[in-house]
Motif scaffolding. Structure first.
Motif, mmCIF file in Angstrom:
data_model
loop_
_atom_site.group_PDB
_atom_site.id
_atom_site.type_symbol
_atom_site.label_atom_id
_atom_site.label_comp_id
_atom_site.label_asym_id
_atom_site.label_seq_id
_atom_site.Cartn_x
_atom_site.Cartn_y
_atom_site.Cartn_z
ATOM 1 N N VAL A 9 0.844 -1.196 0.000
ATOM 2 C CA VAL A 9 0.000 0.000 0.000
ATOM 3 C C VAL A 9 0.880 1.247 0.000
ATOM 4 N N THR A 10 0.568 2.189 -0.883
ATOM 5 C CA THR A 10 1.376 3.399 -1.023
ATOM 6 C C THR A 10 0.810 4.566 -0.209
ATOM 7 N N ASP A 11 1.655 5.572 -0.011
ATOM 8 C CA ASP A 11 1.192 6.770 0.690
ATOM 9 C C ASP A 11 0.039 7.414 -0.070
ATOM 10 N N HIS A 12 0.094 7.318 -1.381
ATOM 11 C CA HIS A 12 -0.978 7.886 -2.210
ATOM 12 C C HIS A 12 -2.330 7.238 -1.877
ATOM 13 N N GLN A 13 -2.328 5.921 -1.773
ATOM 14 C CA GLN A 13 -3.571 5.206 -1.440
ATOM 15 C C GLN A 13 -4.079 5.583 -0.057
ATOM 16 N N ILE A 14 -3.133 5.768 0.857
ATOM 17 C CA ILE A 14 -3.524 6.129 2.219
ATOM 18 C C ILE A 14 -4.123 7.534 2.245
ATOM 19 N N ARG A 15 -3.458 8.470 1.547
ATOM 20 C CA ARG A 15 -3.996 9.834 1.486
ATOM 21 C C ARG A 15 -5.378 9.854 0.844
ATOM 22 N N ARG A 29 -7.318 0.591 8.412
ATOM 23 C CA ARG A 29 -7.181 -0.870 8.405
ATOM 24 C C ARG A 29 -8.290 -1.503 7.592
ATOM 25 N N ALA A 30 -9.500 -1.024 7.831
ATOM 26 C CA ALA A 30 -10.654 -1.594 7.136
ATOM 27 C C ALA A 30 -10.580 -1.312 5.638
ATOM 28 N N ALA A 31 -10.123 -0.092 5.289
ATOM 29 C CA ALA A 31 -10.122 0.289 3.877
ATOM 30 C C ALA A 31 -8.983 -0.364 3.099
ATOM 31 N N LEU A 32 -7.800 -0.438 3.707
ATOM 32 C CA LEU A 32 -6.614 -0.839 2.935
ATOM 33 C C LEU A 32 -5.889 -2.061 3.491
ATOM 34 N N CYS A 45 1.562 5.215 9.023
ATOM 35 C CA CYS A 45 0.136 5.377 8.706
ATOM 36 C C CYS A 45 -0.476 6.424 9.613
ATOM 37 N N LYS A 46 -0.116 6.348 10.866
ATOM 38 C CA LYS A 46 -0.684 7.277 11.834
ATOM 39 C C LYS A 46 -0.264 8.712 11.531
ATOM 40 N N SER A 47 0.989 8.895 11.135
ATOM 41 C CA SER A 47 1.404 10.270 10.865
ATOM 42 C C SER A 47 0.753 10.790 9.581
#
Ligand code: FES
Length: 56
Positions: A9-15, A29-32, A45-47
């Motif tokens: 999972v990339t930072d882009h996906q998290i953003r 967690r649920a999404a990715l 992830c938290k930051s």
């Protein structure tokens, strides 16, 4: 850039997930499925989450 190597999972996906409404680690967690395996990405992830929530 990959944040969660276990799940690829990339930072882009998290953003993107945060922009779409994820507002807690539980949501991410649920999404990715991040931070569910080795947990090493949890801090990063938290930051990203905190950063994203400040900008929303
Ligand atoms: Fe995300 Fe291992 S790097 S759970």
């Amino acid at each position: 850039m990959y944040i969660c190597l276990c799940k690829g999972v990339t930072d882009h996906q998290i953003r993107e997930a945060i922009a779409e409404g994820a507002c807690s680690m539980r949501d991410l967690r649920a999404a990715l499925d991040v931070a569910n395996q080795c947990g090493k990405c949890g801090r990063e992830c938290k930051s990203l989450l905190n950063e994203g929530l400040m900008n929303n």
